[in-house]
Design an enzyme around this catalytic site. Structure first.
Site, mmCIF file in Angstrom:
data_model
loop_
_atom_site.group_PDB
_atom_site.id
_atom_site.type_symbol
_atom_site.label_atom_id
_atom_site.label_comp_id
_atom_site.label_asym_id
_atom_site.label_seq_id
_atom_site.Cartn_x
_atom_site.Cartn_y
_atom_site.Cartn_z
ATOM 1 N N LYS A 199 -8.265 13.726 4.564
ATOM 2 C CA LYS A 199 -7.425 12.527 4.536
ATOM 3 C C LYS A 199 -6.429 12.607 5.689
ATOM 4 O O LYS A 199 -6.308 13.634 6.352
ATOM 5 C CB LYS A 199 -6.693 12.387 3.208
ATOM 6 C CG LYS A 199 -5.865 13.594 2.807
ATOM 7 C CD LYS A 199 -5.247 13.425 1.437
ATOM 8 C CE LYS A 199 -6.250 13.495 0.331
ATOM 9 N NZ LYS A 199 -6.597 12.201 -0.244
ATOM 10 N N HIS B 34 0.797 -1.231 0.000
ATOM 11 C CA HIS B 34 0.000 0.000 0.000
ATOM 12 C C HIS B 34 0.826 1.276 0.000
ATOM 13 O O HIS B 34 0.252 2.363 0.062
ATOM 14 C CB HIS B 34 -0.933 0.025 1.218
ATOM 15 C CG HIS B 34 -2.152 -0.821 1.055
ATOM 16 N ND1 HIS B 34 -3.304 -0.371 0.440
ATOM 17 C CD2 HIS B 34 -2.394 -2.100 1.411
ATOM 18 C CE1 HIS B 34 -4.202 -1.344 0.444
ATOM 19 N NE2 HIS B 34 -3.681 -2.398 1.027
ATOM 20 N N LYS C 192 1.006 14.125 1.564
ATOM 21 C CA LYS C 192 -0.356 14.400 1.102
ATOM 22 C C LYS C 192 -0.580 15.896 0.892
ATOM 23 O O LYS C 192 -1.574 16.309 0.320
ATOM 24 C CB LYS C 192 -1.368 13.816 2.083
ATOM 25 C CG LYS C 192 -1.325 12.286 2.118
ATOM 26 C CD LYS C 192 -2.337 11.711 3.090
ATOM 27 C CE LYS C 192 -2.259 10.196 3.177
ATOM 28 N NZ LYS C 192 -2.779 9.503 1.979
ATOM 29 N N LYS D 180 -14.384 8.285 -3.607
ATOM 30 C CA LYS D 180 -15.621 8.609 -2.887
ATOM 31 C C LYS D 180 -16.138 9.981 -3.302
ATOM 32 O O LYS D 180 -17.341 10.171 -3.531
ATOM 33 C CB LYS D 180 -15.386 8.563 -1.384
ATOM 34 C CG LYS D 180 -15.053 7.187 -0.853
ATOM 35 C CD LYS D 180 -14.471 7.262 0.557
ATOM 36 C CE LYS D 180 -13.786 5.954 0.913
ATOM 37 N NZ LYS D 180 -12.806 6.110 1.990
#
Length: 818
Positions: free
Chosen positions: A546, A358, A552, A660
């Site tokens: 997130k 991942h 990020k 999403k």
């Protein structure tokens, strides 16, 4: 066995009856918690009837079973989700309305399960949902964390971690199975002995921790199929040391119990110290050992000790490296308990295990100090040593004389046990979670392994369950879709594509816009109640939600907001043309991650500056959503107009938040990273906004001297916002508060170079992309068309598609015939 859905009258009677029998009260004098219990028990009864109807069918049909091992399962609340899965949500809504009850308020009474933190856990939960809906036999395996990660509170702009005691009053959905308790052993020493001329090993003087299983049913949509999420809880074998207690040594009397049971207390304990590292290793072996022991035990019940067929009837999947100790654990059981030879045990293990990677981040490719593993898991360490010896001998055939290369690939090297190397070497399949991520695994992270066994590396892009993230989270949009194309898409996700033909229907676009507005009002109502923050629902909602990590790049977003603030302040007369927008952040930072927590404080200080300014606040608002979790996401994501996906290219494996948001009609503003690449392929460049460096450009720039200082000197806007980090603009009482962020961007620290995540390099392009996006938003009809296209083409990211792909390429499970 046919199980009928409850009628409205039956639901009402059940709720009333449970209140009378369990609490001796009627609805009029019942508390919210009692009403929740009565409703949840009613739904649970329906779920368990379906479990009874399908129970034993997998064993009768001798279907292969998957055990999906994951440190996280971020399942979210179960009550509403189970109503959807029962295809009886409408009947429940009518029944509750007739009883004078508000379903949304009842749903809020359910504690949020603390079984996960981010995308890794949410993905696992989506997979279990799809496995059940596709009637594929599986069991999710994780730890029953008593306190989860933490409950986030923002105090003076800072994240404060509070215990999340979600199990304080128990959980309605658990079924405790003490009859299936497993023993997990730590410490001791290994004794070598002979039996019938064969050398064997056994562990002596060890400490035992009991793994007690709690099963949570996962119902398939419109089906009798129920798979279980098994959560292991750590219990001491001895609850009280009576001799110590009788001597008055009360603390010592319960010490063994406390030390054992701390294993299942908290998700991801801080590992900045040796005790935290040891606890994490114990957690991972605890999960691995208990799960594998049960899988073997369950196999023997059905097939006896015919281990030749074990890989044909059992699939064990390691979701990231956390449960990687399951690999040597299966070897241990097969050799030490079942008497198989090394060669036989290794062959079975290799054909049974698969591994999903991942992340490409080095710090997440776990390594354990050799001495720690040998001390806590002595028999497992012996097995790892032998795996390593055989691996290195085999690698010598591929790379003769290249000891440095072999050392990088070794399971044990340079004093550490390398869990990723173990999972790759001992698994029959290794998959990345997007096309770009898998390419990076092949080209760099696991390149040497790829050269030796290219066929085991495959790409399977992540997905999300449309049942929770559209049907449940966005009831209004789901109803509108039903009106347009019928409800077949609820079971057949590919039919969602039929929605695209309505993008040119003006009446449909208006209804779509009204749904988004209503969802914004719902979110505003929630935030007003939870943190006294009302939102302007006519604004464009620009959302980044997130986990907080530097790669990020929430920092990129924050600096861009500060640039716009400066522009408005410099030229207030031109502000009338600024599209009003609300920037929403939702994020938790790991407790020991200082800079991530400082970025949260920075976002809140920028919010204070913007929201209190009489001019800027007319056009901008900055909101940090406290304690971001699944239930918050279910309100936030349907309200978003813009989906911020800003990770440094090449760092995000896939992402699922991007999917999403897309499924709920938000337009992506992002880099060519992770699944953003495939979202671009799906929707076309006209329906997404892409900016920034590519993964190849990032890799090349990482080899060159940093350009941070040059950008600072040549770009006045960037120089200004960086200076504002340290000149008291943001925090006059502590002007040096953000000096660490300033230094990390311009100078770097330790082994990291300046601006290692290329925030400054991508900032000008990001600001331009945001300007283009806002211009798009000003044309409402055009914007809604793009949003409809995103929803229609999101079918490709449904987790049902993903599970079908996993099953075809890796697991080869048989559908249970019901």
């Amino acid at each position: 066995m046919i199980v009928k859905r409850l009628t409205v009258d039956e639901i009402k009677a059940s709720i009333k009856g449970k209140l009378e029998r369990n609490y001796g009260c009627e609805i009029s004098d019942a508390t919210k918690a009692q009403i929740y219990d009565a409703l949840a028990q009613t739904v649970r009864d329906e779920v368990m009837k379906r479990r009874t109807a399908s129970r034993g069918e997998r064993k009768k049909q001798h279907c292969k079973k998957l055990y999906y091992l994951s440190a996280e399962f971020l399942v979210g609340r179960a009550l509403h989700n189970n109503m959807v899965a029962l295809v009886n949500e409408e009947a429940y809504a009518v029944a509750l309305h007739e009883l004078g009850l508000d379903p949304s308020k009842i749903f809020e009474e359910e504690p949020e399960p603390g079984l996960g933190n981010g995308g890794l856990g949410r993905l696992a939960a989506c997979f279990l949902d799809s496995l059940s809906s596709l009637r594929l036999p599986a069991m999710g395996c994780t730890i029953r964390y008593e306190y989860g990660l933490f409950r986030q509170k923002i105090v003076d702009g800072y994240q404060v971690e509070l215990p999340d005691n979600w199990l304080e009053n128990g959980s309605m959905w658990e079924v405790c199975r003490p009859d299936q308790t497993q023993e997990v052993r730590f410490g001791g020493y290994v004794e070598r002995y002979e039996q019938n001329g064969v050398v064997k090993y056994r562990l002596k003087d060890y400490t035992t921790v009991q793994a007690v299983p709690y099963d949570v049913p996962t119902l398939g949509y419109d089906s009798n199929m129920v798979n279980m999420l098994r959560c292991w809880s750590a219990k001491a074998t001895k609850t009280l040391d009576m001799p110590s207690f009788n001597r008055g040594e009360y603390t010592r009397a319960i010490e063994e119990k406390e030390l054992a049971e701390v294993i299942s207390k908290v998700l991801y304990p801080d590992d900045n110290h040796i005790e935290g590292k040891e606890l994490r290793l114990k957690q991972q072996y605890f999960l691995s050992s208990a799960s594998v022991q049960y899988a073997v035990e369950d196999f023997i019940k059905v097939y006896g000790r015919n281990f030749d067929i074990f890989p044909d009837k059992v699939a064990l999947h390691v979701n990231d490296t956390h449960p990687g100790m399951a690999i040597p654990e299966l070897m241990r059981i097969l050799m030490d308990e079942e008497g198989l030879s090394w060669e036989k045990a290794e062959d079975i293990t290799r054909r049974t295990f698969a591994y999903t990677n991942h992340t490409v981040m080095a710090e997440a490719l776990e390594k354990w100090p050799e001495d720690m593993v040998s001390r806590l898991l002595p028999r497992i360490y012996m097995i790892l040593q032998e795996i390593n010896r055989r691996e290195c001998a085999a690698l010598w055939e591929y790379f003769p004389g290249q000891w440095e290369r072999i050392g990088r690939m070794a399971v044990i090297g340079y004093g550490y046990v390398n869990m990723a190397n173990l999972c790759v070497y001992m698994g029959h399949s290794v998959n990345g979670v997007s096309k770009i991520h898998t390419d990076i695994l092949k080209k760099s992270v696991f390149h040497d392994f790829y050269l030796t066994e290219p066929s085991k590396f495959i790409a399977i892009t992540n997905g999300i369950t449309h049942r929770r993230w559209l049907m449940m989270a966005n009831y209004r949009l789901s109803t509108l879709i039903d009106e347009a194309i019928g409800d077949a898409w609820r079971k057949d996700y590919e039919k969602l594509a039929e929605l695209e033909r309505f993008k040119d229907d003006a009446a449909f676009r208006q209804k779509f816009f009204e749904v988004k507005k209503a969802n914004k009002e719902r979110l505003s109502k929630r935030l007003t109640a939870s943190q006294n923050t009302a939102l302007r629902t006519d604004d464009m909602f620009d959302v980044q939600a997130k986990r907080l990590h530097e790669y990020k790049r929430q920092l990129l977003n924050a600096l861009s907001i500060l640039i716009l603030y400066n522009r408005i302040k410099d030229n207030p007369d031109a502000s009338a043309n600024v599209q009003p927008r609300t920037y929403v952040f939702g994020a938790k930072a790991a407790p020991g991650y200082y800079r991530a927590k400082l970025i949260i404080r920075l976002i809140n200080e920028i919010g204070r500056l913007v929201n209190n300014d009489p001019v800027a606040s007319r056009y901008m608002k900055v909101v940090f959503v406290e304690n971001y979790c699944v239930s918050v996401a279910e309100d936030l994501i349907p309200a978003a107009d813009v989906s911020e996906q800003l990770s440094t290219a090449g760092k995000e494996a896939s992402g699922t938040g991007n999917m999403k948001f897309m499924m709920n009609g938000a337009i992506t503003l992002g880099t060519l990273d992770g699944a953003n690449v495939e979202i671009l392929d799906a929707v076309g460049s006209e329906n997404i906004h892409i900016f920034g460096m590519t993964a190849e450009q990032v890799e090349a720039a990482s080899m060159q001297p940093s350009r941070a200082s040059a950008i600072f000197e040549t770009n006045p806007e960037i120089r200004r916002v960086l200076t504002q980090l340290i000149d008291g603009t943001l925090c006059p009482e502590q002007p040096g508060l953000f000096r660490d962020i300033y230094h990390s961007l311009l100078f770097g620290e330790g082994s990291s170079f300046a601006d290692q995540y290329f925030v400054l390099s991508d900032l000008p392009g990001y600001v331009r992309a945001r300007e283009n996006l806002v211009r798009d938003y000003a044309d409402r009809d055009s914007w809604v068309r793009k949003a409809i296209v995103n929803v229609a083409r999101s079918w490709i990211f449904a987790s049902d598609r993903v599970i079908k792909e996993y099953n075809e390429k890796i697991w080869h499970l048989d559908e249970v015939r019901l």
